[in-house]
Design an enzyme around this catalytic site. Sequence first.
Site, PDB file in Angstrom:
ATOM      1  N   ASP A 143       0.873  -1.177  -0.036  1.00  0.00           N
ATOM      2  CA  ASP A 143       0.085  -0.138   0.099  1.00  0.00           C
ATOM      3  C   ASP A 143       0.948   1.200  -0.087  1.00  0.00           C
ATOM      4  O   ASP A 143       1.696   1.285   0.777  1.00  0.00           O
ATOM      5  CB  ASP A 143      -1.037  -0.010   1.212  1.00  0.00           C
ATOM      6  CG  ASP A 143      -1.807   1.100   1.356  1.00  0.00           C
ATOM      7  OD1 ASP A 143      -2.740   1.200   0.469  1.00  0.00           O
ATOM      8  OD2 ASP A 143      -1.702   1.850   2.158  1.00  0.00           O
ATOM      9  N   GLU A 199       1.294  -0.632  -4.992  1.00  0.00           N
ATOM     10  CA  GLU A 199       0.569   0.388  -5.104  1.00  0.00           C
ATOM     11  C   GLU A 199       1.182   1.678  -5.296  1.00  0.00           C
ATOM     12  O   GLU A 199       1.584   2.334  -4.542  1.00  0.00           O
ATOM     13  CB  GLU A 199      -0.598   0.471  -4.292  1.00  0.00           C
ATOM     14  CG  GLU A 199      -1.576   1.487  -4.812  1.00  0.00           C
ATOM     15  CD  GLU A 199      -2.148   2.252  -3.370  1.00  0.00           C
ATOM     16  OE1 GLU A 199      -3.319   2.754  -3.841  1.00  0.00           O
ATOM     17  OE2 GLU A 199      -1.735   2.183  -2.213  1.00  0.00           O
TER      18      GLU A 199
END
Length: 556
Positions: free
Chosen positions: A221, A277
């Site tokens: 993330d 990401e």
Amino acid sequence: MPAMSEMAATSPAGRDAEWWRTAVIYQVYPRSFADANGDGIGDIRGITEGLGALSELGVDAIWLSPFYRSPQNDAGYDVADYCDVDPIFGTLADVDELIARAHALGLRVIVDLVPNHSSSEHRWFQEALASAPGSVERGRYIFRDGRGSCGELPPNNWQSVFGGAAWTRILEPNGTPGQWYLHLFDTTQPDFDWTSAWVQDRFIEILLFWLDRGVDGFRVDVAHGLDKDQGLPDYDATAASAFTPGPYWGRPGVHEIYREWRALLDTYSDGRMLCAEAWVSPLESLAEWVRPDQMHQAFNFEYLVTRWHPTALRDVIRDSLSAFGAVGAPSTWVLSNHDVVRLVTRLGLPTDTDLSHGIGRTTAVSLDLTVGLRRARAATLLTLALPGSAYVYQGEELGLPEVIDIPDGARQDPTWNRTNGERFGRDGCRVPLPWTASDPAFGFNTTGAAWLPQPAGWRDLARDVQRTDSTSTLRLYQEALRLRRVHSLGGGELTWHDVSDSVLSFRVGGLRVIVNFSQTALELPPGRVVVSSAPLEAGALPADSAAWLIDEEAVA
């Protein structure tokens, strides 16, 4: 329960250490996938019970959004313990059972890792608050003295992604106003200081904990946010796009972190992987994240945001294959995830609609879901034909639209709350899935409870309804995924045929892929149609539709 080594040994990854190059990976958002205990929030047992449906769908792996112990201020992306499961989702034993069951079905398991920030309730941050400025404990996070005569102003003008200032001032242990800490997201998500060797060592331990438990990889993330400019210069992000580099996005220091992580994963011989990401542009810069000594995949967000137009899509596909191919990496195609407006709705809106902060009924007045679904089905066939890997967000295979009429009092995204309702946020793409049309909560559970309300119209989109309908979006996905494997499309070589203002066509894996962007039916070239996103009209491909043909030229 099998020993950890036994569970890891059953991983299908051992059969192909580079499975990630061509895999189709299904994103499970645990809160909204399936709820086994009936409390209205999805859980690990619910996911385990639903794995058979994902195996039937034909995907290769699942990616689980965070299930770690958390106060849930940002749906689990505020982690309070990286090595435990939040009780609302279950237990570590439940995760062990899920991994074992997935591996038995031939599915690999990727888990989310959140290294940019923790929860403010994490023990590490609480220790930092209780310690003095300049202490080792404070050095785990980004604490700074404020500006102004008494430190009353934040260290700089950085803004939170969720709205408002990115700095919060604390009270020191003696009760006096003290330093400020950085949180690029919610106030309850303080950013780690990745110049700290202590932080680096702790995350190596976290990686090992899950690798030895049998997970096959990590989706990282905010992978582009770990390196901040230590000078903390002011920065005006109001005119910047999601891809714009800044003093806290896409800086070069992150690459050394991921080199160390890659070296660790490479000590496992069965194909453990990392996916970034990273909202980074241009594609040549994003490709730096997937060089051979760093990550294996990086989401291709430029493809996700490309408008529905043949030359625009041709350009991003061509440039992606070139950029990633130059470093020996696959392109990782993605159409949706838990942070963006669902595909069916996006493609049913005018191209100039601002989708950056979610949408609601007042901002989706020109929505045409019939057009959106037709284009989404065509986009699916386009995407699943492309060489490389692809991700499918849960509900995409059902053709679910964004839920735009969630009552204000039911919304839970911190963006909604931090902007006093000015930004709708991401709740609309996170509504619990419909499994069975006639059951409470459409089969999400047996009690009818749901943490976000499900629209009544989803009854017709339930999985059990679509399983028996040969024309459904679910059946389209199943057939496309089957043919993708049969024709080895993920590992194929793409050659362009025709690109104009109305059509996009290429050949890959012995198939001819044709997408009709015009408003009239398109006569197809010679060949046998093996799948189409819409029924043919007297042998012609309808508007906003796609088809795969056995390419007679390739067969000859």
